[in-house]
Design an enzyme around this catalytic site. Structure first.
Site, PDB file in Angstrom:
ATOM      1  N   TYR A   1     -12.534  -2.220  -3.876  1.00 59.59           N
ATOM      2  CA  TYR A   1     -13.063  -2.243  -2.607  1.00 59.59           C
ATOM      3  C   TYR A   1     -14.451  -2.090  -2.773  1.00 59.59           C
ATOM      4  CZ  TYR A   1      -8.510  -2.108  -0.348  1.00 59.59           C
ATOM      5  OH  TYR A   1      -7.147  -2.142   0.338  1.00 59.59           O
TER       6      TYR A   1
ATOM      7  N   HIS B   1      -2.055  -5.588   1.637  1.00 63.19           N
ATOM      8  CA  HIS B   1      -3.469  -6.163   1.114  1.00 63.19           C
ATOM      9  C   HIS B   1      -3.318  -7.576   0.756  1.00 63.19           C
ATOM     10  CE1 HIS B   1      -7.427  -7.262  -0.291  1.00 63.19           C
ATOM     11  NE2 HIS B   1      -7.011  -7.816  -1.199  1.00 63.19           N
TER      12      HIS B   1
ATOM     13  N   GLU C   1      -9.518 -10.495  -7.999  1.00 59.40           N
ATOM     14  CA  GLU C   1      -8.441  -9.217  -7.754  1.00 59.40           C
ATOM     15  C   GLU C   1      -7.503  -9.444  -8.672  1.00 59.40           C
ATOM     16  OE1 GLU C   1      -9.671  -8.798  -2.917  1.00 59.40           O
ATOM     17  OE2 GLU C   1      -7.825  -9.528  -3.509  1.00 59.40           O
TER      18      GLU C   1
ATOM     19  N   LYS D   1       0.851  -1.336   0.113  1.00 62.42           N
ATOM     20  CA  LYS D   1      -0.013   0.162   0.175  1.00 62.42           C
ATOM     21  C   LYS D   1       0.818   1.399  -0.200  1.00 62.42           C
ATOM     22  CE  LYS D   1      -3.826  -2.321   2.185  1.00 62.42           C
ATOM     23  NZ  LYS D   1      -5.019  -2.076   3.303  1.00 62.42           N
TER      24      LYS D   1
ATOM     25  N   ASN E   1      -2.178   0.094   6.772  1.00 66.15           N
ATOM     26  CA  ASN E   1      -1.695  -1.191   7.338  1.00 66.15           C
ATOM     27  C   ASN E   1      -0.743  -1.997   6.293  1.00 66.15           C
ATOM     28  OD1 ASN E   1      -3.651  -2.096   5.525  1.00 66.15           O
ATOM     29  ND2 ASN E   1      -4.645  -3.289   7.090  1.00 66.15           N
TER      30      ASN E   1
END
Ligand code: CMP
Length: 139
Positions: free
Chosen positions: A50, A116, A127, A10, A113
């Site tokens: 998302y 993913h 995905e 990320k 965080n």
């Protein structure tokens, strides 16, 4: 069985120059990076990716964060890759992440965080297909 999972490093990872450090944890765990590219995600791409979270109160913040800088999208391959990568990542909230996991080592908050990973074979396939053509994955 040998599986593939989809991974994102990320914007907090690219911003802090941690992509190599995260990849080292991934590879040490026995997962192989069989596809990888650095991209700037568009708002539309993030909203699609998302979509399952679109009713959540943090959806806007999540899309904003995921488009705030470059990300590295990856396909990881290995024995039970989906569950294994979830172990390697650690809990979504770094405060709850086990020692040695990517999120314990590097993540700053539940939003920022660091990584993913897909949660199931069906989502992994969807995905992966959103970001990679078949001929970009070299196992
Ligand atoms: P990820 O695995 O990418 O999938 C959904 C993401 O939503 C999750 O990681 C978190 O980064 C993010 N998320 C979950 N809960 C919150 C929250 N309370 N606030 C902001 N982001 C969140």
């Amino acid at each position: 069985a040998v599986q593939r999972t989809f991974s994102i490093l990320k914007p907090d990872a690219t911003k802090r120059n941690l992509t190599g450090a995260v990849n080292a944890v991934i590879e040490k765990a026995g997962l192989r990076i069989v596809a990888q590219k650095r991209i700037q995600m568009t708002t539309a791409q993030a909203q699609t990716f998302y979509a399952v979270h679109k009713e959540r109160p943090f959806f806007g913040e999540l899309v904003e964060f995921m488009t705030s800088g470059p990300v590295v999208v990856q396909v990881l391959e290995g024995e039970d890759a989906i569950a294994k990568y979830r172990e390697v990542m650690g809990a979504t909230n770094p405060a709850n992440a086990a020692e040695g996991t990517v999120r314990k080592l590097f993540a700053q908050s539940v939003g920022e965080n660091t990584v993913h990973g897909s949660d199931a074979p069906e989502t992994a396939a969807i995905e992966i297909a959103q970001f990679f053509a078949g001929n970009e994955i070299v196992g």
